[in-house]
Design a protein around this motif. Structure first.
Motif, PDB file in Angstrom:
ATOM      1  N   SER A   1       0.775  -1.229   0.098  1.00 11.98           N
ATOM      2  CA  SER A   1      -0.056   0.153  -0.102  1.00 11.98           C
ATOM      3  C   SER A   1       0.760   1.040  -0.077  1.00 11.98           C
ATOM      4  O   SER A   1       0.439   2.286  -0.170  1.00 11.98           O
ATOM      5  N   MET A   2       2.049   1.081   0.320  1.00 10.74           N
ATOM      6  CA  MET A   2       2.837   2.286   0.363  1.00 10.74           C
ATOM      7  C   MET A   2       3.133   2.769  -0.981  1.00 10.74           C
ATOM      8  O   MET A   2       3.711   2.139  -1.965  1.00 10.74           O
ATOM      9  N   SER A   3       2.979   4.127  -1.209  1.00 11.14           N
ATOM     10  CA  SER A   3       3.247   4.796  -2.611  1.00 11.14           C
ATOM     11  C   SER A   3       4.879   4.903  -2.693  1.00 11.14           C
ATOM     12  O   SER A   3       5.326   5.468  -1.989  1.00 11.14           O
ATOM     13  N   VAL A   4       5.512   4.044  -3.649  1.00  6.08           N
ATOM     14  CA  VAL A   4       6.954   4.352  -3.981  1.00  6.08           C
ATOM     15  C   VAL A   4       7.364   4.969  -4.886  1.00  6.08           C
ATOM     16  O   VAL A   4       8.526   5.422  -5.107  1.00  6.08           O
TER      17      VAL A   4
ATOM     18  N   LEU B   1      11.582   8.804  -2.874  1.00  6.76           N
ATOM     19  CA  LEU B   1      10.432   8.778  -2.227  1.00  6.76           C
ATOM     20  C   LEU B   1      10.586  10.229  -1.627  1.00  6.76           C
ATOM     21  O   LEU B   1      11.448  10.780  -1.424  1.00  6.76           O
ATOM     22  N   THR B   2       9.000  10.510  -1.390  1.00  5.42           N
ATOM     23  CA  THR B   2       9.072  12.026  -0.820  1.00  5.42           C
ATOM     24  C   THR B   2       8.068  11.539   0.607  1.00  5.42           C
ATOM     25  O   THR B   2       6.732  10.850   0.445  1.00  5.42           O
ATOM     26  N   LEU B   3       8.902  11.676   1.919  1.00  6.55           N
ATOM     27  CA  LEU B   3       8.339  11.357   3.107  1.00  6.55           C
ATOM     28  C   LEU B   3       7.738  12.598   3.963  1.00  6.55           C
ATOM     29  O   LEU B   3       8.375  13.459   3.730  1.00  6.55           O
TER      30      LEU B   3
ATOM     31  N   GLU C   1      20.382   2.768   0.726  1.00  2.00           N
ATOM     32  CA  GLU C   1      19.678   1.586  -0.136  1.00  2.00           C
ATOM     33  C   GLU C   1      18.399   2.074  -0.851  1.00  2.00           C
ATOM     34  O   GLU C   1      18.045   1.525  -2.124  1.00  2.00           O
ATOM     35  N   ILE C   2      17.477   3.195  -0.265  1.00  2.00           N
ATOM     36  CA  ILE C   2      16.616   3.471  -0.895  1.00  2.00           C
ATOM     37  C   ILE C   2      16.507   5.050  -1.159  1.00  2.00           C
ATOM     38  O   ILE C   2      16.623   5.881  -0.162  1.00  2.00           O
ATOM     39  N   PRO C   3      16.310   5.402  -2.342  1.00  2.00           N
ATOM     40  CA  PRO C   3      16.579   7.095  -2.602  1.00  2.00           C
ATOM     41  C   PRO C   3      15.282   7.821  -1.871  1.00  2.00           C
ATOM     42  O   PRO C   3      14.084   7.333  -2.135  1.00  2.00           O
ATOM     43  N   ILE C   4      15.580   8.729  -1.418  1.00  2.00           N
ATOM     44  CA  ILE C   4      14.640   9.733  -0.816  1.00  2.00           C
ATOM     45  C   ILE C   4      14.751  11.036  -1.533  1.00  2.00           C
ATOM     46  O   ILE C   4      15.946  11.771  -1.542  1.00  2.00           O
ATOM     47  N   SER C   5      14.005  11.604  -2.166  1.00  2.00           N
ATOM     48  CA  SER C   5      13.901  12.944  -2.799  1.00  2.00           C
ATOM     49  C   SER C   5      13.976  14.014  -2.041  1.00  2.00           C
ATOM     50  O   SER C   5      14.643  15.009  -2.152  1.00  2.00           O
ATOM     51  N   ALA C   6      13.000  13.911  -1.202  1.00  3.70           N
ATOM     52  CA  ALA C   6      12.564  15.052  -0.189  1.00  3.70           C
ATOM     53  C   ALA C   6      11.817  14.453   1.021  1.00  3.70           C
ATOM     54  O   ALA C   6      11.116  13.671   0.967  1.00  3.70           O
ATOM     55  N   VAL C   7      11.837  15.319   2.071  1.00  5.82           N
ATOM     56  CA  VAL C   7      11.184  14.954   3.469  1.00  5.82           C
ATOM     57  C   VAL C   7      10.534  16.290   3.935  1.00  5.82           C
ATOM     58  O   VAL C   7      11.064  17.240   4.024  1.00  5.82           O
TER      59      VAL C   7
ATOM     60  N   ASN D   1       4.733  -6.213   8.224  1.00  8.50           N
ATOM     61  CA  ASN D   1       4.820  -5.661   6.766  1.00  8.50           C
ATOM     62  C   ASN D   1       5.861  -6.672   6.042  1.00  8.50           C
ATOM     63  O   ASN D   1       6.852  -6.550   6.679  1.00  8.50           O
ATOM     64  N   THR D   2       5.624  -6.949   4.827  1.00 12.36           N
ATOM     65  CA  THR D   2       6.724  -7.665   4.184  1.00 12.36           C
ATOM     66  C   THR D   2       7.244  -7.240   2.800  1.00 12.36           C
ATOM     67  O   THR D   2       7.830  -7.690   2.141  1.00 12.36           O
ATOM     68  N   SER D   3       6.509  -5.800   2.900  1.00  8.65           N
ATOM     69  CA  SER D   3       7.033  -5.200   1.561  1.00  8.65           C
ATOM     70  C   SER D   3       7.862  -4.070   1.482  1.00  8.65           C
ATOM     71  O   SER D   3       8.684  -4.075   2.371  1.00  8.65           O
ATOM     72  N   ASP D   4       7.540  -3.020   0.697  1.00  8.79           N
ATOM     73  CA  ASP D   4       8.352  -1.811   0.598  1.00  8.79           C
ATOM     74  C   ASP D   4       8.579  -1.263   1.992  1.00  8.79           C
ATOM     75  O   ASP D   4       9.658  -0.574   2.362  1.00  8.79           O
ATOM     76  N   LEU D   5       7.244  -1.057   2.770  1.00 12.11           N
ATOM     77  CA  LEU D   5       7.531  -0.170   3.955  1.00 12.11           C
ATOM     78  C   LEU D   5       8.463  -1.003   4.808  1.00 12.11           C
ATOM     79  O   LEU D   5       9.160  -0.294   5.639  1.00 12.11           O
ATOM     80  N   HIS D   6       8.472  -2.294   5.079  1.00 11.42           N
ATOM     81  CA  HIS D   6       9.258  -3.078   5.839  1.00 11.42           C
ATOM     82  C   HIS D   6      10.886  -2.851   5.325  1.00 11.42           C
ATOM     83  O   HIS D   6      11.754  -2.541   6.045  1.00 11.42           O
ATOM     84  N   ARG D   7      10.913  -3.087   4.092  1.00 12.66           N
ATOM     85  CA  ARG D   7      12.458  -2.684   3.524  1.00 12.66           C
ATOM     86  C   ARG D   7      12.782  -1.199   3.905  1.00 12.66           C
ATOM     87  O   ARG D   7      13.952  -0.933   4.338  1.00 12.66           O
ATOM     88  N   LEU D   8      12.047  -0.258   3.786  1.00 17.56           N
ATOM     89  CA  LEU D   8      12.471   1.196   4.072  1.00 17.56           C
ATOM     90  C   LEU D   8      12.721   1.386   5.442  1.00 17.56           C
ATOM     91  O   LEU D   8      13.721   1.843   5.809  1.00 17.56           O
TER      92      LEU D   8
END
Length: 326
Positions: free
Chosen positions: A38-41, A54-56, A77-83, A189-196
């Protein structure tokens, strides 16, 4: 010199990875196969649409929020564009902006954060959480993660209006700023959120089976203050014995770090700490000191303190240790 945050980051790392059985929690590999989530990546704001990542959003910018933002912008590991972060507290948000430049967008309006970000972290005081979340219009494409210690997932769902699979509670300590913490997450959670979130723990995020497991494991995070208190008392005692304050502080930090590092080895073994206690030389200084403390009720009081803080986390009491008259 080893910082106290680093020391407890190690303490948290080994104490929260102990398992009482596979049914208690899942410790997942950091780079699991990505599945539908459900996480928007790929959520971008208009003015940052040319940036990958990601934008967090962070509603509330205190110590924990600042540590998480620092961790996310430190990991590779995971690109973050803006917070996007709330202005309050001013000192924390300004420090982040000074350090990370235009990757930090400070907002006076929490709705702006919601509208701009796909993944939202709520880091406010417990007494403010209901008012703040209920006052926001949160679209169904968002994922909400609360860092509020007393949050209940059901309440978060009701207040946010989000689907069940897009609402989480997370607990961590400031060590995540250096990617040395051990984040807790519920529901699993076993998807993108967990990885983040795993990036904050250097590849570790503990999926708690349910809230009761998380609440029990949160007790360990509440031992940060007592650990620091013991270290401070240890330092003060050395100073009282004539040791220069700087030397006393340094040696306490180093010695505790050495103890914790030793305990970290094979910490998944449920007998590890029993073995360490048994290794103390009978009649030796360490064995005697432990026996003295136990004889004075120190360990029993420690356990009472754990029970008291758990009852507060569960919303049953104010967290005080009951007296004999209660």
């Amino acid at each position: 010199m080893i910082s106290s945050t680093f020391i407890f980051g190690v303490i948290l790392s080994f104490t929260t990875t102990l398992s009482n059985g596979a049914s208690s929690f899942q410790l997942l590999a950091p780079y699991i196969q990505r599945t539908k989530t459900s996480m928007s990546v790929e959520t971008f704001t208009d003015d940052l649409s040319d940036r990958p990542g990601l934008t967090l959003g962070f509603i509330g910018c205190g110590t924990i929020a600042s540590a998480i933002v620092t961790g996310f912008l430190t990991q590779n590991e995971i690109p973050i564009s803006a917070v996007y972060v709330s202005r309050r507290s001013q000192s924390k948000s300004s420090a982040l902006a000074q350090k990370y430049g235009d990757r930090i967008i400070i907002c006076d309006d929490n709705q702006k954060i919601v509208d701009s970000c796909g993944t939202l972290f709520v880091c406010v005081l417990p007494e403010k959480e209901e008012e703040i979340i209920s006052g926001l219009t949160i679209g169904n494409d968002k994922t909400l993660i609360s860092l509020v210690s007393t949050s209940k997932v059901k309440d978060l769902i009701d207040r946010s209006g989000l689907p069940v699979e897009q609402v989480y509670k997370m607990i961590c300590l400031p060590a995540v700023a250096k990617l040395e913490g051990t984040p807790l997450l519920v529901p699993p959670n076993t998807s993108d959120l967990h990885r983040l979130i795993s990036t904050l723990g250097g590849g570790t995020c503990i999926n708690c089976k349910d809230e009761s497991i998380m609440e029990a494991m949160m007790v360990t995070t509440c031992m940060m203050g007592p650990i620091y208190g013991l270290m401070k008392r240890n330092r003060d005692y050395l100073v009282g014995q004539g040791v220069p304050a700087g030397d006393a502080s340094f040696v306490v930090g180093r010695q505790y770090y050495g103890m914790v590092k030793d305990a970290l080895t094979d910490c998944e073994n449920p007998d590890r700490f029993d073995n360490l206690v048994e290794e103390q030389t009978p009649g030796g200084l360490n064995e005697q000191t432990l026996r003295n403390l136990d004889g004075e009720g120190f360990l029993d009081t420690y356990e009472k303190a754990m029970g008291a803080v758990l009852s507060r986390i569960q919303g049953k009491t104010d967290g005080s240790i009951p007296t004999q008259n209660d």
